[in-house]
Design an enzyme around this catalytic site. Structure first.
Site, PDB file in Angstrom:
ATOM      1  N   CYS A 168      33.501  37.634  33.770  1.00 57.67           N
ATOM      2  CA  CYS A 168      34.366  38.554  34.524  1.00 57.67           C
ATOM      3  C   CYS A 168      33.634  39.290  35.637  1.00 57.67           C
ATOM      4  O   CYS A 168      34.268  39.984  36.435  1.00 57.67           O
ATOM      5  CB  CYS A 168      34.984  39.565  33.574  1.00 57.67           C
ATOM      6  N   HIS A 306      36.664  48.628  36.102  1.00 56.86           N
ATOM      7  CA  HIS A 306      36.881  47.275  35.578  1.00 56.86           C
ATOM      8  C   HIS A 306      38.217  47.243  34.816  1.00 56.86           C
ATOM      9  O   HIS A 306      38.997  46.316  34.981  1.00 56.86           O
ATOM     10  CB  HIS A 306      35.717  46.878  34.675  1.00 56.86           C
ATOM     11  N   GLU A 317      34.290  52.363  29.240  1.00 58.03           N
ATOM     12  CA  GLU A 317      34.062  52.595  30.668  1.00 58.03           C
ATOM     13  C   GLU A 317      34.235  54.080  31.000  1.00 58.03           C
ATOM     14  O   GLU A 317      33.459  54.659  31.762  1.00 58.03           O
ATOM     15  CB  GLU A 317      35.013  51.732  31.511  1.00 58.03           C
ATOM     16  N   LYS A 338      44.051  46.018  37.466  1.00 55.93           N
ATOM     17  CA  LYS A 338      44.428  44.831  36.678  1.00 55.93           C
ATOM     18  C   LYS A 338      45.826  44.955  36.065  1.00 55.93           C
ATOM     19  O   LYS A 338      46.434  43.964  35.688  1.00 55.93           O
ATOM     20  CB  LYS A 338      43.375  44.539  35.615  1.00 55.93           C
ATOM     21  N   HIS A 343      44.009  39.755  35.172  1.00 55.00           N
ATOM     22  CA  HIS A 343      42.568  39.520  35.203  1.00 55.00           C
ATOM     23  C   HIS A 343      42.317  38.077  35.638  1.00 55.00           C
ATOM     24  O   HIS A 343      42.556  37.141  34.882  1.00 55.00           O
ATOM     25  CB  HIS A 343      41.974  39.776  33.821  1.00 55.00           C
ATOM     26  N   PHE A 402      32.273  39.786  29.628  1.00 54.90           N
ATOM     27  CA  PHE A 402      31.952  39.257  28.308  1.00 54.90           C
ATOM     28  C   PHE A 402      30.528  38.717  28.351  1.00 54.90           C
ATOM     29  O   PHE A 402      30.100  38.138  29.349  1.00 54.90           O
ATOM     30  CB  PHE A 402      32.906  38.096  27.962  1.00 54.90           C
TER      31      PHE A 402
END
Lengths: 422, 91
Positions: A168, A306, A317, A338, A343, A402
């Site tokens: 990502c 993110h 986050e 997002k 995503h 990830f």
């Protein structure tokens, strides 16, 4: 870096943007819809989702490959490669770059793409397992480096060519790598960003099995809820975001339109877990990005988060932002886009950074949509009321992948008087 | 198992050329009307990736095997015809 070396560094300008997204296939459409708080998440129609817990996604819909590519080209270009070419065409036109052969030899193509190869391989391998025949096109079409290669072939760029795959965070690293290449004088200009498609039957089922996807199938536009207490996961998407970067010298010489400059980039790893984020890792990469940009936390006017809308990402986050920015974290607007565009894995960081660049240009922030219920563990200012006027001089864009690969980029308004004369 | 008899081996050269043209045209979607034996395949927009697919189709049509080293030697349409004729007549 000591003062003696700084004089050899180049400032890195952003001079072209191109977008293909679930909110539209141009920078203007993408930005207009994003500011309006629209969602590009819909019920999936392109493949069978009957066996999957999730039946929604953020597809690029107003796009017909036959309008842009010949039959032979569509056979040889994966969805990611097609989207990359479209976005790059817009970015290059926008930049006004008209390269001579000599200049093309120094034009880099550095793209982030991570999952598009999996999705592109599905029809090929379906045929293979059904009747045993393997097309000679499988490898050249599905390799994740194909979007980058197709840009180089199509536009004649002969500088460094590579795909960066860091899940990502792929396109954040691609942009960061390009930034360093130009900053340190190794490249004059680069076409960079990301292109990816996470939408195919098997890939979606795989993500669903990992229990990372929203299952609010009945309400697609309101399914993905970053920072909301009732968030239940991300929505897979697709798209391409391409930027033209060049040295200040190159941009000024040709009197290019300058959107802003990249001033900071940091890359670091959690070294922790394959799917779970680590707060120290996220905080560390943001601190490193600030140091890279020679900025202090209170210089940042805006954070593009993110914000995947998974339980773990959004609260981790938030904690990391509070750790880095301290008590004043609550005064910095933090937006997750997002909820609107899903995503798109390898393309997501580039689309997010482009939204930051447009915020610099227009002094406007897009909203975080679908924040329904406040989460006590997500207690920052997420711009939930709709688009917001905000003077933005420095913006940070976060990408946390990830596997623990983290990237943070800083973009800044271009102020020519700060230049050391490069 | 190898078949004992090839109907294709009784074809005339002209019949063979027509059948190869048909096979390639079907596989590549490229019109083969103006193609001569000395036409370079690249010049009619058939590249190395297309040729791999063409070879697969020719193998099925004529019940033959084209090994990779033979495939790599195909530069002109005539090269393809010569190789097929050699293979079919040696059966």
């Amino acid at each position: 870096m000591d003062e003696n070396h700084k004089q050899y560094l180049h400032r890195v300008m952003i001079t072209g943007l191109g977008v293909v997204s679930p909110l539209g296939c141009s920078v203007t459409d993408f930005w207009t819809e994003l500011l309006q708080g629209r969602s590009g998440v819909r019920t999936i129609t392109n493949f069978d989702t009957a066996k999957c817990r999730t039946r929604i996604g953020a597809e690029v819909i107003d796009y017909d490959a036959r309008r842009h590519f010949s039959r032979k080209e569509t056979q040889r270009l994966s969805r990611s490669s097609q989207l990359a070419i479209l976005a790059a065409t817009e970015a290059l036109e926008d930049s006004g770059l008209n390269l001579t052969a000599a200049e093309s030899s120094k034009m880099g193509v550095i793209i982030g793409s991570s999952i598009g190869g999996f999705t592109a391989s599905e029809p090929f391998f379906r045929t293979y397992f059904d009747d045993g025949s393997a097309s000679p096109l499988i490898i050249p079409v599905v390799m994740n480096s194909a979007p980058a290669s197709n840009l180089s072939i199509r536009f004649g760029f002969k500088g460094p060519l590579m795909n960066i795959d860091a899940a990502c965070a792929s396109s954040a690293h691609a942009i960061g790598y390009s930034f360093h290449q130009i900053k340190f004088g190794l490249l004059e200009a680069a076409v960079t960003g990301g292109a990816d498609s996470a939408l195919s039957q098997g890939v979606m089922h795989a993500w669903s099995s990992l229990r990372t996807l929203s299952e609010r199938n009945e309400d697609p536009a309101r399914a993905c809820r970053p920072f909301s207490l009732d968030r239940d996961g991300m929505v897979l998407g697709e798209g391409a975001g391409i930027l033209v970067l060049e040295s200040e010298r190159s941009a000024l010489n040709r009197k290019a339109k300058i959107y802003g400059e990249i001033t900071g980039y940091a890359a670091a790893s959690d070294s922790y877990h394959l799917t779970k984020p680590s707060e120290p890792g996220l905080a560390g990469v943001m601190r490193d990005a600030l140091a890279s940009a020679s900025l202090l936390p209170n210089d940042i006017d805006y954070i593009a988060a993110h914000a995947t809308a998974t339980l773990w990402n959004d609260k981790t986050e938030t904690a990391a932002i509070k750790d880095v920015f301290g008590p004043s974290a609550v005064e910095i607007p933090v937006v997750g886009i997002k909820g609107a565009i899903g995503h798109s894995i390898g393309a997501s960081s580039a689309l997010q950074l482009i939204s930051c660049v447009l915020s610099l240009r227009d002094n406007l922030l897009p909203p975080t949509i679908n924040v329904n219920i406040p989460d006590p563990e997500c207690d920052l200012d997420y711009v939930t009321e709709g688009k917001r006027p905000r003077n933005v001089t420095h913006a940070m864009s976060n990408s946390f992948a990830f596997g623990g690969s983290n990237a943070s980029l800083v973009v800044s308004r271009y102020l020519s008087h700060l230049s050391s004369g490069n | 198992m190898k078949p004992n008899h090839h109907a294709e081996s009784n074809m005339t050269r002209e019949e063979l050329i027509e059948r190869v043209k048909e096979t390639i045209a079907k596989e590549t979607n490229i019109s083969f009307s103006g193609v001569h034996l000395d036409t370079r395949l690249e010049d009619v927009n058939i590249d190395s990736l297309d040729m791999i697919e063409v070879a697969l189709a020719l193998e099925k049509t004529f019940n033959i095997t084209i090994v990779t080293t033979e495939l790599l030697r195909f530069q002109t349409f005539g090269d393809v015809i010569e190789e097929l004729q050699r293979k079919l007549s040696s059966e």
